[in-house]
Design a protein around this motif. Structure first.
Motif, mmCIF file in Angstrom:
data_model
loop_
_atom_site.group_PDB
_atom_site.id
_atom_site.type_symbol
_atom_site.label_atom_id
_atom_site.label_comp_id
_atom_site.label_asym_id
_atom_site.label_seq_id
_atom_site.Cartn_x
_atom_site.Cartn_y
_atom_site.Cartn_z
ATOM 1 N N PHE A 234 -11.823 8.257 -5.091
ATOM 2 C CA PHE A 234 -10.791 8.004 -4.097
ATOM 3 C C PHE A 234 -10.013 6.717 -4.371
ATOM 4 N N PHE A 235 -10.163 6.168 -5.573
ATOM 5 C CA PHE A 235 -9.479 4.905 -5.860
ATOM 6 C C PHE A 235 -8.091 5.090 -6.447
ATOM 7 N N VAL A 236 -7.974 5.846 -7.542
ATOM 8 C CA VAL A 236 -6.803 5.693 -8.402
ATOM 9 C C VAL A 236 -5.512 6.233 -7.777
ATOM 10 N N ILE A 237 -5.525 7.428 -7.174
ATOM 11 C CA ILE A 237 -4.281 7.980 -6.625
ATOM 12 C C ILE A 237 -3.781 7.166 -5.435
ATOM 13 N N PRO A 238 -4.647 6.842 -4.441
ATOM 14 C CA PRO A 238 -4.180 5.960 -3.361
ATOM 15 C C PRO A 238 -3.678 4.611 -3.883
ATOM 16 N N TYR A 239 -4.345 4.095 -4.911
ATOM 17 C CA TYR A 239 -3.911 2.813 -5.473
ATOM 18 C C TYR A 239 -2.499 2.919 -6.061
ATOM 19 N N LEU A 240 -2.241 3.990 -6.787
ATOM 20 C CA LEU A 240 -0.911 4.173 -7.367
ATOM 21 C C LEU A 240 0.152 4.331 -6.287
ATOM 22 N N ILE A 241 -0.182 5.026 -5.226
ATOM 23 C CA ILE A 241 0.764 5.193 -4.121
ATOM 24 C C ILE A 241 1.086 3.854 -3.482
ATOM 25 N N LEU A 242 0.053 3.040 -3.236
ATOM 26 C CA LEU A 242 0.272 1.718 -2.646
ATOM 27 C C LEU A 242 1.101 0.834 -3.575
ATOM 28 N N CYS A 243 0.834 0.904 -4.886
ATOM 29 C CA CYS A 243 1.636 0.136 -5.839
ATOM 30 C C CYS A 243 3.088 0.585 -5.825
ATOM 31 N N GLY A 244 3.313 1.896 -5.711
ATOM 32 C CA GLY A 244 4.675 2.411 -5.639
ATOM 33 C C GLY A 244 5.415 1.900 -4.419
ATOM 34 N N MET A 245 4.749 1.914 -3.277
ATOM 35 C CA MET A 245 5.361 1.411 -2.041
ATOM 36 C C MET A 245 5.645 -0.078 -2.153
ATOM 37 N N ALA A 246 4.700 -0.838 -2.703
ATOM 38 C CA ALA A 246 4.884 -2.278 -2.845
ATOM 39 C C ALA A 246 6.006 -2.595 -3.825
ATOM 40 N N SER A 247 6.099 -1.826 -4.916
ATOM 41 C CA SER A 247 7.153 -2.053 -5.904
ATOM 42 C C SER A 247 8.529 -1.809 -5.299
ATOM 43 N N ILE A 248 8.662 -0.718 -4.545
ATOM 44 C CA ILE A 248 9.951 -0.420 -3.895
ATOM 45 C C ILE A 248 10.307 -1.507 -2.883
ATOM 46 N N HIS A 249 9.311 -1.925 -2.101
ATOM 47 C CA HIS A 249 9.558 -2.963 -1.101
ATOM 48 C C HIS A 249 9.979 -4.270 -1.765
ATOM 49 N N ALA A 250 9.280 -4.657 -2.842
ATOM 50 C CA ALA A 250 9.620 -5.904 -3.524
ATOM 51 C C ALA A 250 11.010 -5.829 -4.149
ATOM 52 N N ALA A 251 11.337 -4.696 -4.741
ATOM 53 C CA ALA A 251 12.667 -4.534 -5.330
ATOM 54 C C ALA A 251 13.748 -4.618 -4.255
ATOM 55 N N TRP A 252 13.471 -4.023 -3.102
ATOM 56 C CA TRP A 252 14.440 -4.068 -1.989
ATOM 57 C C TRP A 252 14.641 -5.505 -1.509
ATOM 58 N N GLN A 253 13.570 -6.260 -1.396
ATOM 59 C CA GLN A 253 13.665 -7.655 -0.967
ATOM 60 C C GLN A 253 14.471 -8.473 -1.961
ATOM 61 N N LEU A 254 14.255 -8.243 -3.238
ATOM 62 C CA LEU A 254 15.012 -8.966 -4.259
ATOM 63 C C LEU A 254 16.490 -8.600 -4.234
ATOM 64 N N TRP A 255 16.779 -7.329 -3.962
ATOM 65 C CA TRP A 255 18.162 -6.843 -3.983
ATOM 66 C C TRP A 255 18.957 -7.312 -2.777
ATOM 67 N N THR A 256 18.318 -7.355 -1.617
ATOM 68 C CA THR A 256 19.034 -7.617 -0.370
ATOM 69 C C THR A 256 18.946 -9.069 0.094
ATOM 70 N N ALA A 257 18.080 -9.877 -0.512
ATOM 71 C CA ALA A 257 17.913 -11.262 -0.045
ATOM 72 C C ALA A 257 19.152 -12.093 -0.371
ATOM 73 N N ASP A 258 19.465 -13.040 0.527
ATOM 74 C CA ASP A 258 20.600 -13.932 0.297
ATOM 75 C C ASP A 258 20.321 -14.936 -0.808
ATOM 76 N N THR A 259 19.056 -15.315 -0.959
ATOM 77 C CA THR A 259 18.668 -16.252 -2.010
ATOM 78 C C THR A 259 17.556 -15.628 -2.860
ATOM 79 N N PHE A 260 17.509 -16.051 -4.100
ATOM 80 C CA PHE A 260 16.502 -15.513 -5.008
ATOM 81 C C PHE A 260 15.111 -15.941 -4.570
ATOM 82 N N SER A 261 14.165 -14.996 -4.586
ATOM 83 C CA SER A 261 12.798 -15.261 -4.144
ATOM 84 C C SER A 261 11.827 -15.131 -5.307
ATOM 85 N N VAL A 262 11.222 -16.229 -5.700
ATOM 86 C CA VAL A 262 10.224 -16.200 -6.772
ATOM 87 C C VAL A 262 8.984 -15.404 -6.361
#
Length: 283
Positions: A12-40
């Motif tokens: 029960f590890f690998v598929i849920p883990y990949l899904i969570l990574c996918g959600m986190a990657s999309i969220h992080a990309a969205w934050q980088l794209w929409t933020a007014d200032t660059f976020s390290v």
């Protein structure tokens, strides 16, 4: 009991883990794209969780049978991302970078990938290979005694759902002529039929057999059944159980002369090392 719980946890590890990574990657990309200032920190979160999402599809698309070197790319990205998120310690990117990124990749590499297989007294060199029954593509029984009288290599692979196994299967089939030249019959054994294997067998020059251990009775006889070895979410597998990747070489009388029983599924049996060993000590 502990081994059974650990196997279930890995299932029960690998598929849920990949899904969570996918959600986190999309969220992080969205934050980088929409933020007014660059976020390290958000850049670090993206770097930490995204490579694993690229790596898994590449396993299906490219012949990465020697996948271990590419793991260091994921480890390096996870460590770099973790360093970036701790610069400011914002809660969510830190969670993504340290837990999903660094923690998840290290969990995959140093825990999930290991097969936890102990010593198998049934498959020691010099012992007769235990008898077992497989089936061909038409469902006819094929007993292991049918291979007596000729040197034989049995390669057990986890299933066509496993991208590393698919590449491994192709690798052995492409090397089948070398086995034939050395007087060794090649028998590839999977838990269920593989359309890819059947297609490769029809190609010119492929000299091998692909047989099936549909109910895993042969795997249990040989002590290489892997209970709960199929990741949760792999719906096209017929069972949650599979086989531990194994290579068994037996002589004309059915005595085991060489084995490759890897502790890590990322380092499964390959034709090259066996053919080299065959020249040196196993003829």
């Amino acid at each position: 009991m502990i081994e059974a719980i650990q196997a279930l946890a890995k299932r029960f590890f690998v598929i849920p883990y990949l899904i969570l990574c996918g959600m986190a990657s999309i969220h992080a990309a969205w934050q980088l794209w929409t933020a007014d200032t660059f976020s390290v920190p958000w850049l670090g979160a993206y770097i930490a969780v995204t490579p694993v999402l690229v790596f898994v599809p590449l396993l299906y698309l490219l012949p990465l049978v020697y996948a271990t070197p590419y793991i260091f790319v994921q480890l390096g990205a996870a460590m770099l991302g973790a360093l970036l998120v701790v610069i400011e310690l914002e809660p969510l990117p830190t969670l993504y970078g340290l837990v999903l990124g660094l923690g998840g990749v290290f969990t995959y590499v140093f825990w999930y990938s290991f097969l936890d297989r102990g010593d198998n007294p049934l498959l020691r060199i010099g012992r007769p290979l235990p008898g077992f029954t497989l089936s061909d593509a038409e469902g006819r029984d094929v007993h292991s005694t049918a291979f007596l009288g000729k040197k034989t290599v049995f390669v057990f692979y986890r299933g066509s759902w496993c991208p590393l196994c698919r590449t491994q299967l192709r690798d052995f089939l492409h090397s089948s002529a070398e086995f034939a030249e050395k007087g060794v019959q090649l028998v590839l054994v999977g838990p269920q039929p593989s359309a890819m294997g059947t297609r490769l067998l029809s190609e010119h020059g492929v000299q091998a057999q692909i047989l099936f251990d549909r109910d895993l009775s042969a795997a249990r006889t040989l002590g290489i059944e892997h209970r709960n070895g199929v990741p949760f979410g792999v719906w096209w597998s017929e069972s949650p159980n599979t086989v531990l990747p194994s290579l068994l070489y037996v002589d004309e009388s059915g005595v085991i002369r060489y084995t490759d029983l890897p502790e890590n599924f990322r380092a499964g049996p390959r034709p090259g090392p066996f053919l080299k060993a065959l020249e040196g000590c196993c003829q």
